[in-house]
Design an enzyme around this catalytic site. Structure first.
Site, short mmCIF file in Angstrom:
data_model
loop_
_atom_site.label_atom_id
_atom_site.label_comp_id
_atom_site.label_asym_id
_atom_site.label_seq_id
_atom_site.Cartn_x
_atom_site.Cartn_y
_atom_site.Cartn_z
N ASP A 91 18.14 -4.13 -57.41
CA ASP A 91 18.27 -5.31 -58.28
C ASP A 91 19.11 -5.04 -59.52
O ASP A 91 19.57 -5.97 -60.17
CB ASP A 91 16.89 -5.83 -58.67
CG ASP A 91 16.01 -4.71 -59.24
OD1 ASP A 91 16.18 -4.37 -60.42
OD2 ASP A 91 15.18 -4.16 -58.49
N GLU A 111 21.47 3.07 -53.34
CA GLU A 111 20.53 2.08 -52.79
C GLU A 111 20.83 1.94 -51.30
O GLU A 111 21.98 1.79 -50.90
CB GLU A 111 20.72 0.74 -53.52
CG GLU A 111 20.16 -0.48 -52.82
CD GLU A 111 18.64 -0.50 -52.67
OE1 GLU A 111 17.94 -0.34 -53.68
OE2 GLU A 111 18.17 -0.68 -51.52
N ASP A 142 21.55 6.32 -48.02
CA ASP A 142 20.20 6.87 -47.99
C ASP A 142 20.04 7.91 -49.11
O ASP A 142 20.73 8.93 -49.11
CB ASP A 142 19.99 7.51 -46.61
CG ASP A 142 18.60 8.10 -46.45
OD1 ASP A 142 17.90 8.28 -47.47
OD2 ASP A 142 18.22 8.40 -45.31
N GLY A 143 19.16 7.63 -50.03
CA GLY A 143 18.95 8.51 -51.18
C GLY A 143 18.52 9.92 -50.80
O GLY A 143 18.88 10.89 -51.46
N ASP A 160 13.41 4.55 -58.24
CA ASP A 160 12.92 3.17 -58.35
C ASP A 160 12.77 2.63 -56.93
O ASP A 160 13.61 1.89 -56.44
CB ASP A 160 13.91 2.33 -59.16
CG ASP A 160 13.43 0.90 -59.33
OD1 ASP A 160 12.27 0.61 -58.98
OD2 ASP A 160 14.22 0.08 -59.81
N SER A 161 11.70 3.04 -56.28
CA SER A 161 11.55 2.77 -54.85
C SER A 161 10.46 1.74 -54.59
O SER A 161 9.77 1.31 -55.50
CB SER A 161 11.16 4.06 -54.15
OG SER A 161 9.84 4.41 -54.55
N THR A 162 10.32 1.40 -53.31
CA THR A 162 9.16 0.61 -52.89
C THR A 162 7.95 1.57 -52.80
O THR A 162 8.05 2.73 -53.19
CB THR A 162 9.44 -0.07 -51.53
OG1 THR A 162 9.92 0.93 -50.64
CG2 THR A 162 10.49 -1.15 -51.67
N ASP A 163 6.84 1.09 -52.27
CA ASP A 163 5.60 1.87 -52.30
C ASP A 163 5.69 3.17 -51.50
O ASP A 163 6.45 3.26 -50.55
CB ASP A 163 4.45 1.02 -51.73
CG ASP A 163 4.11 -0.13 -52.65
OD1 ASP A 163 4.52 -0.07 -53.82
OD2 ASP A 163 3.45 -1.08 -52.20
N PRO A 167 8.79 2.96 -45.40
CA PRO A 167 10.12 3.59 -45.43
C PRO A 167 10.35 4.52 -46.63
O PRO A 167 11.10 5.48 -46.53
CB PRO A 167 11.09 2.41 -45.49
CG PRO A 167 10.30 1.19 -45.24
CD PRO A 167 8.86 1.50 -45.39
N1 AG3 Z 1 10.24 -1.15 -57.35
C1 AG3 Z 1 9.03 -1.46 -56.68
C2 AG3 Z 1 7.78 -0.93 -57.25
C3 AG3 Z 1 6.69 -1.04 -56.26
C4 AG3 Z 1 5.98 -2.36 -56.24
N2 AG3 Z 1 4.90 -2.31 -55.32
C5 AG3 Z 1 4.12 -3.32 -55.01
N3 AG3 Z 1 4.26 -4.49 -55.54
N4 AG3 Z 1 3.20 -3.15 -54.11
C6 AG3 Z 1 10.63 -2.20 -58.20
C7 AG3 Z 1 12.00 -2.59 -58.09
C8 AG3 Z 1 12.45 -3.09 -59.42
N5 AG3 Z 1 13.66 -2.52 -59.81
#
Ligand code: AG3
EC number: 2.5.1.16
Length: 282
Positions: A91, A111, A142-143, A160-163, A167
């Site tokens: 983002d 990203e 791929d980081g 700054d990843s997802t959970d 993945p």
């Molecule tokens: N990165 C995601 C953080 C994890 C959110 N997890 C959740 N809602 N279960 C945020 C991206 C913003 N740049």
């Protein structure tokens, strides 16, 4: 999971039936990218909402409550952060905050999902020109692979990843932490978001344990983030001789922050007592 017709709301369900939701004004779209399911909503009170694989990534109004504590504590604890690597963060919010520091010469962002970048660029006011900054370099890839293969070195690495399930799991593995440690300069800092303090406690403990095997010192802190099951946790790995308990207040003044308070840096480190005790035991 996801959009609830009756309530006209998007709800993210965490473990044990804990929900975080937003009332929706308009469903903007939904698509399956090469990597994940992407949803975008216009909420009633928090601007646009970006969702990946059913999990809230950000709401436009309040996203700084995540991006500020992710970026500025490490940037202000490092004496002279010139080269920064961001993994994820499609983002552009993390990149935007990094580029506010005058010491920055180069910020590379890797990203994996181009769609996240494009959708954010077109629909949201988050990056605010960060991608066009001449100091920024964007790599779609791929980081994990990037970090393994690059010859570049960094002062600060930000994940700054997802959970830490699904993945992004690889980004929380000991092998990945080792690659990151190697690609830091002699004095460097690594930070990753590490999930909900109350609801992903085991993932937080696992990541803390593995980071401690790799970094010279590891710190944890938590912050209340708008849109997530807060408090949210962050882990900081230190390489070399940097004191993460102290930040440069001179540089902090120029930033005009809204959530993270460098003058009260020590308050960052508060953790619910039982979680601190679990962390101390790992
Ligand atoms: N990165 C995601 C953080 C994890 C959110 N997890 C959740 N809602 N279960 C945020 C991206 C913003 N740049």
């Amino acid at each position: 999971m996801g959009f609830n017709e009756q309530e006209n709301a998007f709800i993210e369900w965490y473990p044990r039936g804990y929900g975080v939701g937003f009332k929706v004004k308009e469903r903007l779209f939904e698509t399956q990218t090469k990597y994940q399911r992407l949803e975008l909503y216009e909420t009633e009170g928090f601007g646009k909402l970006l969702v990946l694989d059913g999990t809230v990534q950000l709401v436009e109004i309040g996203e700084e409550s995540y991006h500020e504590p992710l970026v500025h504590p490490v940037m202000l604890a490092h004496p002279n952060p010139r080269r920064v690597l961001i993994i994820g963060g499609g983002d552009g919010g993390t990149l935007r905050e990094v580029l506010r520091h005058k010491t920055i010469e180069k910020a590379i962002m890797v990203e994996i999902d181009e769609m996240v970048i494009e959708v954010s660029r077109i629909y949201m006011n988050v990056a605010r020109g960060a991608f066009e900054d001449p100091r920024a370099e964007l790599i779609v890839g791929d980081g994990v692979e990037y970090l393994k293969n690059t010859d570049e070195k960094f002062d600060v690495i930000i994940v700054d990843s997802t959970d830490p399930v699904g993945p992004a799991k690889m980004l929380f593995s000991e092998g990945f932490f080792r690659n990151a440690y190697e690609k830091l300069n002699d004095n460097g800092l690594y930070i990753t978001q590490a999930g909900s303090v109350y609801l992903f406690t085991n993932e937080l403990l696992d990541a803390y344990r593995d980071m401690r095997k790799v970094f010279d010192e590891v710190h944890y802190f938590s912050f209340p983030v708008i849109g997530y099951a807060s408090p949210w946790s962050f882990l900081v790995g230190v390489k070399g001789d940097i004191n993460f308990r102290k930040v440069d207040l001179q540089r902090a003044k120029e930033l005009k922050l809204y959530y993270y308070d460098p003058e009260r840096h020590e308050t960052l480190f508060q953790m619910p007592k039982y979680v601190r005790e679990l962390l101390e035991k790992v």
